[in-house]
Design a protein around this motif. Structure first.
Motif, PDB file in Angstrom:
ATOM      1  N   UNK A 228      29.042  33.458  38.409  1.00 35.93           N
ATOM      2  CA  UNK A 228      28.026  34.483  38.146  1.00 35.93           C
ATOM      3  C   UNK A 228      27.984  35.494  39.303  1.00 35.93           C
ATOM      4  N   UNK A 229      28.035  34.993  40.541  1.00 35.10           N
ATOM      5  CA  UNK A 229      28.014  35.885  41.707  1.00 35.10           C
ATOM      6  C   UNK A 229      29.229  36.806  41.743  1.00 35.10           C
ATOM      7  N   UNK A 230      30.398  36.270  41.423  1.00 35.66           N
ATOM      8  CA  UNK A 230      31.620  37.081  41.412  1.00 35.66           C
ATOM      9  C   UNK A 230      31.537  38.143  40.310  1.00 35.66           C
ATOM     10  N   UNK A 231      31.037  37.760  39.144  1.00 35.83           N
ATOM     11  CA  UNK A 231      30.884  38.732  38.059  1.00 35.83           C
ATOM     12  C   UNK A 231      29.936  39.856  38.464  1.00 35.83           C
ATOM     13  N   UNK A 232      28.872  39.500  39.161  1.00 38.43           N
ATOM     14  CA  UNK A 232      27.933  40.504  39.640  1.00 38.43           C
ATOM     15  C   UNK A 232      28.619  41.438  40.635  1.00 38.43           C
ATOM     16  N   UNK A 233      29.408  40.879  41.540  1.00 41.45           N
ATOM     17  CA  UNK A 233      30.151  41.666  42.514  1.00 41.45           C
ATOM     18  C   UNK A 233      31.074  42.674  41.822  1.00 41.45           C
ATOM     19  N   UNK A 234      31.684  42.266  40.700  1.00 40.52           N
ATOM     20  CA  UNK A 234      32.623  43.118  39.981  1.00 40.52           C
ATOM     21  C   UNK A 234      31.959  43.965  38.904  1.00 40.52           C
ATOM     22  N   UNK A 235      30.654  43.771  38.702  1.00 40.32           N
ATOM     23  CA  UNK A 235      29.942  44.550  37.697  1.00 40.32           C
ATOM     24  C   UNK A 235      30.373  44.240  36.279  1.00 40.32           C
ATOM     25  N   UNK A 236      30.739  42.983  36.037  1.00 45.05           N
ATOM     26  CA  UNK A 236      31.189  42.578  34.710  1.00 45.05           C
ATOM     27  C   UNK A 236      30.267  41.492  34.162  1.00 45.05           C
ATOM     28  N   UNK A 237      30.279  41.329  32.873  1.00 40.47           N
ATOM     29  CA  UNK A 237      29.411  40.348  32.223  1.00 40.47           C
ATOM     30  C   UNK A 237      29.803  38.927  32.609  1.00 40.47           C
ATOM     31  N   UNK A 238      28.831  38.160  33.011  1.00 43.63           N
ATOM     32  CA  UNK A 238      29.043  36.741  33.298  1.00 43.63           C
ATOM     33  C   UNK A 238      29.120  35.984  31.979  1.00 43.63           C
ATOM     34  N   UNK A 239      30.152  35.212  31.813  1.00 43.03           N
ATOM     35  CA  UNK A 239      30.363  34.432  30.589  1.00 43.03           C
ATOM     36  C   UNK A 239      30.413  32.955  30.975  1.00 43.03           C
ATOM     37  N   UNK A 240      29.294  32.258  30.843  1.00 39.39           N
ATOM     38  CA  UNK A 240      29.239  30.866  31.298  1.00 39.39           C
ATOM     39  C   UNK A 240      30.201  29.937  30.569  1.00 39.39           C
ATOM     40  N   UNK A 241      30.619  30.303  29.367  1.00 34.71           N
ATOM     41  CA  UNK A 241      31.535  29.465  28.597  1.00 34.71           C
ATOM     42  C   UNK A 241      32.996  29.647  29.028  1.00 34.71           C
ATOM     43  N   UNK A 242      33.255  30.659  29.841  1.00 38.21           N
ATOM     44  CA  UNK A 242      34.621  31.026  30.199  1.00 38.21           C
ATOM     45  C   UNK A 242      35.095  30.309  31.461  1.00 38.21           C
ATOM     46  N   UNK A 243      36.416  30.153  31.532  1.00 39.80           N
ATOM     47  CA  UNK A 243      37.073  29.762  32.771  1.00 39.80           C
ATOM     48  C   UNK A 243      37.140  31.014  33.644  1.00 39.80           C
ATOM     49  N   UNK A 244      37.331  30.835  34.935  1.00 38.31           N
ATOM     50  CA  UNK A 244      37.461  32.001  35.814  1.00 38.31           C
ATOM     51  C   UNK A 244      38.346  31.663  37.003  1.00 38.31           C
ATOM     52  N   UNK A 245      39.114  32.660  37.419  1.00 36.40           N
ATOM     53  CA  UNK A 245      39.929  32.576  38.626  1.00 36.40           C
ATOM     54  C   UNK A 245      39.461  33.657  39.595  1.00 36.40           C
ATOM     55  N   UNK A 246      39.628  33.367  40.872  1.00 38.54           N
ATOM     56  CA  UNK A 246      39.360  34.357  41.910  1.00 38.54           C
ATOM     57  C   UNK A 246      40.638  34.538  42.728  1.00 38.54           C
ATOM     58  N   UNK A 247      40.902  35.757  43.087  1.00 40.84           N
ATOM     59  CA  UNK A 247      42.035  36.131  43.929  1.00 40.84           C
ATOM     60  C   UNK A 247      41.443  36.612  45.244  1.00 40.84           C
ATOM     61  N   UNK A 248      41.867  36.017  46.346  1.00 43.11           N
ATOM     62  CA  UNK A 248      41.325  36.451  47.628  1.00 43.11           C
ATOM     63  C   UNK A 248      42.387  36.463  48.706  1.00 43.11           C
ATOM     64  N   UNK A 249      42.118  37.257  49.723  1.00 46.31           N
ATOM     65  CA  UNK A 249      42.990  37.341  50.882  1.00 46.31           C
ATOM     66  C   UNK A 249      42.856  36.037  51.657  1.00 46.31           C
ATOM     67  N   UNK A 250      43.953  35.334  51.805  1.00 39.78           N
ATOM     68  CA  UNK A 250      43.934  34.016  52.449  1.00 39.78           C
ATOM     69  C   UNK A 250      43.500  34.099  53.911  1.00 39.78           C
ATOM     70  N   UNK A 251      43.816  35.191  54.590  1.00 46.31           N
ATOM     71  CA  UNK A 251      43.494  35.317  56.008  1.00 46.31           C
ATOM     72  C   UNK A 251      42.046  35.740  56.260  1.00 46.31           C
ATOM     73  N   UNK A 252      41.560  36.701  55.458  1.00 46.73           N
ATOM     74  CA  UNK A 252      40.224  37.250  55.707  1.00 46.73           C
ATOM     75  C   UNK A 252      39.142  36.659  54.800  1.00 46.73           C
ATOM     76  N   UNK A 253      39.554  36.098  53.661  1.00 44.18           N
ATOM     77  CA  UNK A 253      38.587  35.604  52.687  1.00 44.18           C
ATOM     78  C   UNK A 253      38.041  36.676  51.770  1.00 44.18           C
ATOM     79  N   UNK A 254      38.489  37.933  51.949  1.00 42.40           N
ATOM     80  CA  UNK A 254      38.016  39.030  51.114  1.00 42.40           C
ATOM     81  C   UNK A 254      38.461  38.832  49.666  1.00 42.40           C
ATOM     82  N   UNK A 255      37.539  39.051  48.738  1.00 40.99           N
ATOM     83  CA  UNK A 255      37.841  38.948  47.318  1.00 40.99           C
ATOM     84  C   UNK A 255      38.666  40.156  46.903  1.00 40.99           C
TER      85      UNK A 255
END
Length: 134
Positions: free
Chosen positions: A14-41
């Motif tokens: 839900x927090x990531x969806x809010x960050x991206x301004x997209x609808x949170x879908x609780x029934x959905x799977x989700x992946x996150x891509x982030x910078x391994x060194x900085x942790x930036x999404x």
């Protein structure tokens, strides 16, 4: 270097969806891509497996991230998971993500939405899914 990982909790999703301004879908799977060194999404995807088809709701790049290769890999990782679950076709709405990215990962416009037949895409038995990146 970047890393793709499933989002483990619905509150994080839900927090990531809010960050991206997209609808949170609780029934959905989700992946996150982030910078391994900085942790930036850098990006995220939300998707479902609906019987014999997958459906990708979001394939979004963070506004301050411009890494086409990482987004390509996020898209293909999402599709590969769907395929491994036995759904060998995938659909996505117009606006799911960057149009060039959707084409590069194997989608075609069909009847007002994106469609990809993933048969053979991830098992090395089909050469019809070759990708040409700009």
């Amino acid at each position: 270097m970047f890393k793709i990982t499933p989002i483990q909790t619905k509150s994080r999703q839900r927090d990531i969806c809010e960050l991206f301004g997209t609808e949170y879908r609780p029934e959905a799977f989700a992946y996150i891509l982030f910078d391994h060194d900085t942790g930036d999404v850098m990006g995220m995807s939300q998707f479902e497996i609906l019987g014999e088809e997958g459906y990708i709701y979001d394939l979004r790049e963070a506004p301050d991230s411009k890494d086409n290769e990482a987004m390509f890999i996020l898209g293909r990782q999402t599709m590969n998971f769907i395929d491994l679950c036995g759904a060998h076709a995938c659909r996505a709405p117009i606006g799911v993500g960057d149009e060039r990215l959707m084409s590069a990962i194997g989608f075609k416009l069909l009847e007002g939405e994106y469609f990809s037949d993933m048969t053979g895409m991830f098992d090395g038995k089909c050469d019809g899914h070759a990708v040409k990146l700009d």
